[in-house]
Write a protein that holds these residues in place. Structure first.
Motif, PDB file in Angstrom:
ATOM      1  N   ASN A 184     106.147 -20.705 -78.661  1.00 47.65           N
ATOM      2  CA  ASN A 184     105.689 -20.899 -79.867  1.00 47.65           C
ATOM      3  C   ASN A 184     104.052 -21.527 -80.021  1.00 47.65           C
ATOM      4  OD1 ASN A 184     106.079 -23.757 -79.302  1.00 47.65           O
ATOM      5  ND2 ASN A 184     107.206 -24.389 -81.125  1.00 47.65           N
ATOM      6  N   PHE A 185     103.501 -21.172 -78.802  1.00 44.89           N
ATOM      7  CA  PHE A 185     102.040 -21.579 -78.783  1.00 44.89           C
ATOM      8  C   PHE A 185     101.417 -20.596 -77.901  1.00 44.89           C
ATOM      9  CE2 PHE A 185     103.861 -23.965 -75.328  1.00 44.89           C
ATOM     10  CZ  PHE A 185     102.921 -23.759 -74.405  1.00 44.89           C
ATOM     11  N   ASP A 186     100.198 -20.356 -77.928  1.00 41.80           N
ATOM     12  CA  ASP A 186      99.294 -19.389 -77.142  1.00 41.80           C
ATOM     13  C   ASP A 186      99.443 -19.970 -75.672  1.00 41.80           C
ATOM     14  OD1 ASP A 186      98.070 -17.044 -76.219  1.00 41.80           O
ATOM     15  OD2 ASP A 186      96.167 -17.364 -77.357  1.00 41.80           O
ATOM     16  N   LYS A 231      94.605 -16.267 -71.840  1.00 41.22           N
ATOM     17  CA  LYS A 231      95.695 -16.685 -72.755  1.00 41.22           C
ATOM     18  C   LYS A 231      96.562 -15.426 -72.919  1.00 41.22           C
ATOM     19  CE  LYS A 231      94.383 -20.771 -74.108  1.00 41.22           C
ATOM     20  NZ  LYS A 231      95.105 -21.895 -73.941  1.00 41.22           N
ATOM     21  N   ALA A 232      97.921 -15.600 -73.282  1.00 36.52           N
ATOM     22  CA  ALA A 232      98.931 -14.517 -73.150  1.00 36.52           C
ATOM     23  C   ALA A 232      98.595 -13.736 -74.323  1.00 36.52           C
ATOM     24  CB  ALA A 232     100.373 -15.115 -73.537  1.00 36.52           C
ATOM     25  N   SER A 233      97.864 -14.162 -75.328  1.00 36.02           N
ATOM     26  CA  SER A 233      97.511 -13.472 -76.312  1.00 36.02           C
ATOM     27  C   SER A 233      96.427 -12.262 -75.876  1.00 36.02           C
ATOM     28  CB  SER A 233      96.631 -13.898 -77.721  1.00 36.02           C
ATOM     29  OG  SER A 233      95.620 -14.752 -77.028  1.00 36.02           O
ATOM     30  N   PHE A 234      95.905 -12.521 -74.722  1.00 36.23           N
ATOM     31  CA  PHE A 234      94.803 -11.587 -74.238  1.00 36.23           C
ATOM     32  C   PHE A 234      95.379 -10.076 -74.091  1.00 36.23           C
ATOM     33  CE2 PHE A 234      91.316 -14.086 -72.336  1.00 36.23           C
ATOM     34  CZ  PHE A 234      91.147 -15.139 -73.301  1.00 36.23           C
ATOM     35  N   SER A 276     102.751 -17.615 -67.065  1.00 34.46           N
ATOM     36  CA  SER A 276     102.293 -18.116 -68.338  1.00 34.46           C
ATOM     37  C   SER A 276     102.765 -19.610 -68.242  1.00 34.46           C
ATOM     38  CB  SER A 276     102.758 -17.431 -69.675  1.00 34.46           C
ATOM     39  OG  SER A 276     104.221 -17.319 -69.540  1.00 34.46           O
ATOM     40  N   THR A 277     102.307 -20.449 -69.194  1.00 37.81           N
ATOM     41  CA  THR A 277     102.564 -21.829 -69.006  1.00 37.81           C
ATOM     42  C   THR A 277     103.907 -21.943 -69.166  1.00 37.81           C
ATOM     43  OG1 THR A 277     100.674 -22.194 -70.501  1.00 37.81           O
ATOM     44  CG2 THR A 277     102.323 -23.982 -70.291  1.00 37.81           C
TER      45      THR A 277
END
Length: 233
Positions: A36-38, A176-179, A215-216
């Motif tokens: 629930n975060f980038d 970031k995963a949003s990229f 990812s994280t």
């Protein structure tokens, strides 16, 4: 419980016996990055070097073409004209003895530190504090320099430092995963290009042994090494 179920579901989508093409690995990474975060995207590379030998240490920095997707707080140890240059370049904190005192008091509200060479005698007083946190300025990665304006701009633009660990592994964030996948790929190729150029002359055998992305909160995804090497010009 929900978080555990998400992790199990994410792991089930990744075949750990497969070395994915980089583009496929990044598409899959974005699919399983469901926190629930980038989430930050990291690359892990196992190198064929022996870091215990001084002539096989791999260390450096690279400015990623698309940055890291986060604000980087830059601290500069400088005085006089160089302090003004740092401020004009957008450094978040600029000073000398005052900053040393704050850090000695437990203040660490910055992500990277830069120093002019004439300030290193002062900065050395807090080397044991900054070093373990990866914040000690170092000429090998361009953070000890009189060209503070350029150093600040590079740090703000997404400069990533890398250093091989004792096990021969390099970890580095690449965005970031949003990229989108293409943006992440560009950043990874730039990092890999820097690592390849940093290959020690004394390193024997296979240099790039394994590459994975994650990812994280997501599972590691193995990447085809030969395919990545082909992307590096």
């Amino acid at each position: 419980m929900a978080t555990g179920k998400k992790r199990i579901a994410a792991k089930s989508k990744v075949d750990r016996s497969v070395n994915y093409a980089l583009s496929d690995a990044l598409t899959l990474l974005k699919e399983v990055a469901n926190a629930n975060f980038d989430e930050t995207v990291d690359v892990t590379v196992r190198l064929g070097v022996d870091p215990r030998k001084a002539d096989q240490m791999v260390r450096g920095a690279v400015v990623l073409p698309h940055g890291l997707g986060k604000q980087v707080r830059v601290l500069v140890f400088a005085k006089g004209e160089k302090a003004q240059e740092a401020q004009q370049a957008g450094a978040d904190f600029v000073g000398a003895e005052d900053l040393v005192e704050k850090i000695q008091g437990g203040w660490f509200e910055f992500d990277t530190a830069i120093a002019t060479p004439d300030m290193m005698g002062l900065v050395g007083k807090i080397g044991r504090i900054l070093g373990p946190r990866g914040l000690m300025p170092n000429p090998k990665v361009g953070t000890v320099t009189f060209d503070v304006g350029r150093a600040v701009n590079e740090s703000k633009s997404g400069k990533v430092e890398y250093r091989v660990e004792k096990a021969g592994i390099v970890h580095a964030p690449v965005g970031k995963a949003s990229f989108d996948a293409a943006t992440l790929q560009d950043n990874i190729v730039s990092l890999m290009d820097a690592l390849i150029k940093a290959k020690p002359a004394t390193a024997k055998g296979t240099y790039l042994k394994k590459i994975s992305v994650s990812s994280t909160m997501g599972p590691g995804i193995f990447v085809d090494v030969a395919g990545v090497q082909a992307l590096v010009k």
